[in-house]
Scaffold this active site. Structure first.
Site, mmCIF file in Angstrom:
data_model
loop_
_atom_site.group_PDB
_atom_site.id
_atom_site.type_symbol
_atom_site.label_atom_id
_atom_site.label_comp_id
_atom_site.label_asym_id
_atom_site.label_seq_id
_atom_site.Cartn_x
_atom_site.Cartn_y
_atom_site.Cartn_z
ATOM 1 N N GLU A 59 29.652 46.173 36.447
ATOM 2 C CA GLU A 59 28.950 45.095 37.132
ATOM 3 C C GLU A 59 29.742 44.667 38.356
ATOM 4 O O GLU A 59 30.966 44.640 38.325
ATOM 5 C CB GLU A 59 28.835 43.929 36.120
ATOM 6 N N THR A 97 37.814 40.841 28.782
ATOM 7 C CA THR A 97 38.977 41.742 28.783
ATOM 8 C C THR A 97 40.104 41.046 29.559
ATOM 9 O O THR A 97 40.446 41.446 30.655
ATOM 10 C CB THR A 97 38.646 43.095 29.462
ATOM 11 N N CYS A 124 38.659 38.368 38.406
ATOM 12 C CA CYS A 124 38.606 39.821 38.616
ATOM 13 C C CYS A 124 39.753 40.391 39.457
ATOM 14 O O CYS A 124 40.538 41.195 38.949
ATOM 15 C CB CYS A 124 37.279 40.198 39.246
ATOM 16 N N THR A 130 34.665 44.898 32.473
ATOM 17 C CA THR A 130 35.569 45.720 33.272
ATOM 18 C C THR A 130 36.665 46.252 32.362
ATOM 19 O O THR A 130 37.446 45.480 31.803
ATOM 20 C CB THR A 130 36.202 44.880 34.395
ATOM 21 N N LYS A 138 34.545 50.926 39.582
ATOM 22 C CA LYS A 138 34.695 49.470 39.487
ATOM 23 C C LYS A 138 36.081 49.017 39.979
ATOM 24 O O LYS A 138 36.217 48.098 40.782
ATOM 25 C CB LYS A 138 34.459 49.039 38.035
HETATM 26 C C1 UDX Z 1 34.671 39.750 42.652
HETATM 27 C C2 UDX Z 1 33.863 40.917 43.262
HETATM 28 O O1 UDX Z 1 33.365 40.508 44.548
HETATM 29 C C3 UDX Z 1 32.720 41.299 42.349
HETATM 30 O O2 UDX Z 1 32.038 42.437 42.867
HETATM 31 C C4 UDX Z 1 33.337 41.658 40.974
HETATM 32 O O3 UDX Z 1 32.351 42.038 40.073
HETATM 33 C C5 UDX Z 1 34.119 40.485 40.430
HETATM 34 O O4 UDX Z 1 35.125 40.118 41.375
HETATM 35 P P1 UDX Z 1 34.417 37.114 42.438
HETATM 36 O O5 UDX Z 1 35.761 37.151 41.796
HETATM 37 O O6 UDX Z 1 33.335 36.324 41.819
HETATM 38 O O7 UDX Z 1 33.838 38.617 42.587
HETATM 39 O O8 UDX Z 1 34.594 36.531 43.910
HETATM 40 P P2 UDX Z 1 34.657 37.064 45.401
HETATM 41 O O9 UDX Z 1 33.590 36.406 46.166
HETATM 42 O O10 UDX Z 1 34.743 38.522 45.497
HETATM 43 O O11 UDX Z 1 36.053 36.413 45.859
HETATM 44 C C6 UDX Z 1 37.277 36.719 45.197
HETATM 45 C C7 UDX Z 1 38.422 35.962 45.812
HETATM 46 O O12 UDX Z 1 38.701 36.455 47.112
HETATM 47 C C8 UDX Z 1 38.188 34.474 45.986
HETATM 48 O O13 UDX Z 1 39.369 33.777 45.677
HETATM 49 C C9 UDX Z 1 37.846 34.320 47.451
HETATM 50 O O14 UDX Z 1 38.148 33.050 47.969
HETATM 51 C C10 UDX Z 1 38.733 35.394 48.053
HETATM 52 N N1 UDX Z 1 38.243 35.891 49.343
HETATM 53 C C11 UDX Z 1 37.074 36.583 49.409
HETATM 54 C C12 UDX Z 1 39.000 35.692 50.486
HETATM 55 O O15 UDX Z 1 40.057 35.062 50.439
HETATM 56 N N2 UDX Z 1 38.542 36.201 51.662
HETATM 57 C C13 UDX Z 1 37.385 36.900 51.769
HETATM 58 O O16 UDX Z 1 37.061 37.346 52.884
HETATM 59 C C14 UDX Z 1 36.622 37.086 50.607
#
Ligand code: UDX
Length: 435
Positions: free
Chosen positions: A152, A87, A264, A122, A208
């Site tokens: 998810e 999506t 996401c 999503t 979500k």
């Molecule tokens: C996220 C959600 O965590 C997950 O539940 C959802 O299903 C999809 O989106 P993801 O995108 O894989 O997962 O990564 P995530 O670990 O959440 O990090 C997202 C972004 O935030 C990354 O760019 C990461 O570097 C950043 N981040 C995360 C920070 O800058 N600081 C943090 O403390 C945590």
């Protein structure tokens, strides 16, 4: 245990399909992308995701996991169908659900007996209703079915363990019967007492977006606090630690950095704002998080320019880390993209290295120089910027780094290097909120 078909073999579809087969279900994964399915049939995994190859291998070997081109046949034979197609964001900032609606049409045309049709992709709040309408339109024989929204929460890089040990399962269902079906899909987790949230379709869809937007808010908030720490000379690491020790706040998602990226948070925050607008509501907090995130990579560029005394042109800059976070080769919305674009505008020369994401970034920037090790990327550089928190960079030999560089200037946008060591070695450095 159920006979399941998963439509869409991207991150969510493939991990969920393999994960559900590991729970004992019989799972067929299908996709319109024939090449991808051919790869999977040969045992090759099209994405880099820790533990996925082993999981797929184990379950294909035990014949609980299959890959097929025949979507109609897979729809007919399933008791539960998971829609896990992409999506992507469209031009208006909303999620493009056209692939979902195409699948809904095919299901409506093909359905032959009772099934639970479950969306994992999503999708904006209200999409469930649209999917049901389309299935009804094409389901001319009025075959009985139920709908379920089962969002998810997988993190890339940790998707397999997130699937096997989730914090909760959200089941937004249209009947008690479908709830029982879905509970059976997740039987091992149900037995393990993983919290199962039994709710309506709309509430599940909302959960979500509310979860992802809240995490994005947390990151933008801590980034702004870190930026202020920069100015007043406070240490964000200690501020974060103290905040995190308050159980009401929790220590997760309080790491400052160059801004959030990935498939996401950037998309989902915009989609939530968009949905609210449809109902004449402004999501002021989410809008602010988006704006802060837009500005954060620019702030990193300003820091680098300052370190190099205002002159980036013709400077050789080594970029360490290209993926939007560690443990993935995904560069979608990676802050590294914005930093590289900014550097190109200032006519800097760029050398980049990522342990796994060089090839993904080559598709966006075919013309910059990629290297196969950090040592080779930093050689003779005027400055180095750490963009991703790979362990390999945490453990870098800083003496060696200094020797290899033309001048010892480093911007650590993930706060992974030891400040005392950098000072002792005579580096000129900056980070996010740790003066
Ligand atoms: C996220 C959600 O965590 C997950 O539940 C959802 O299903 C999809 O989106 P993801 O995108 O894989 O997962 O990564 P995530 O670990 O959440 O990090 C997202 C972004 O935030 C990354 O760019 C990461 O570097 C950043 N981040 C995360 C920070 O800058 N600081 C943090 O403390 C945590």
């Amino acid at each position: 245990m159920k006979r399941i078909t998963v439509i869409g073999t991207g991150y969510v579809g493939l991990v969920s399909g393999a994960g559900m087969s590991d729970f004992g279900n019989d799972v067929s994964c299908v996709d319109v992308d024939k090449q991808k399915i051919d790869l999977l049939i040969k045992g090759k995994i099209p994405i880099y995701e820790q533990g996925l190859e082993k999981l797929v291998y184990r379950n294909t070997k035990s014949k609980r996991l299959h890959f097929s081109h025949d979507i109609s046949d897979a729809i007919k034979s399933a008791e539960v169908i998971f829609i896990a197609v992409g999506t992507p964001e469209n031009e208006t900032g909303n999620a493009d659900i056209s692939a979902i609606l195409d699948v809904a049409q095919l299901i409506g045309q093909t359905i032959n007996n009772y099934k639970v049709i479950c969306t994992k992709s999503t999708v904006p709040v209200g999409t469930g209703k649209q999917i049901i309408d389309i299935i009804n339109k094409y389901n001319t024989n009025n075959i009985e079915y139920d709908y379920c929204s089962n969002p998810e929460f997988l993190r890339e890089g940790k998707a397999v363990s997130d699937f096997q040990r989730p914090d909760r399962i959200v089941l937004g269902v249209t009947s008690k019967k479908s709830y029982e079906y879905m509970k059976d899909v997740y039987r091992p987790l149900y037995i393990n007492k993983t919290p199962i949230i039994h709710t309506t379709v709309e509430t599940a869809e909302m959960i979500k977006y509310a979860a992802n937007a809240f995490l994005a808010l947390k990151i933008s908030y801590i980034n702004e606090v870190a930026n202020l720490c920069d100015e007043i000379g406070a240490d964000i690491n200690i501020v974060s630690e103290a905040l995190g020790s308050d159980g009401r706040i929790s220590s997760k998602f309080l790491h400052p950095g160059p801004g959030f990226g990935g498939s996401c948070f950037p998309k989902d925050t915009k989609a939530l704002v968009h949905t609210a607008k449809k109902y004449n509501l402004e999501m002021h907090t989410v809008n602010a998080a988006i704006k802060t995130n837009y500005l954060q990579p620019k702030r990193m560029l300003d820091k680098l320019e300052k370190l190099l005394e205002g002159d980036l042109s013709s400077k050789l800059i080594g970029i360490l880390g290209l993926s939007f976070k560690q443990e993935t080769d995904d560069v979608r919305e990676s802050p590294a993209i914005k930093v590289i674009r900014g550097l190109q505008k200032k006519e800097a020369m760029i050398r980049a290295y990522d342990p796994v994401a060089n090839n993904s970034m080559k598709k966006i920037f075919p013309d910059i120089k990629y290297r196969l090790s950090w040592q080779s990327a930093v050689k003779d550089c005027d400055a180095v910027v750490i963009m991703t928190e790979w362990n390999e960079f945490r453990g870098m030999d800083l003496i060696k780094l200094k020797k290899l560089m033309h001048s010892p200037v480093i911007l650590d946008t993930r706060n992974i290097l030891n400040i005392t060591e950098l000072k002792e070695l005579g580096f000129k450095f900056d980070n996010v909120g740790r003066k």
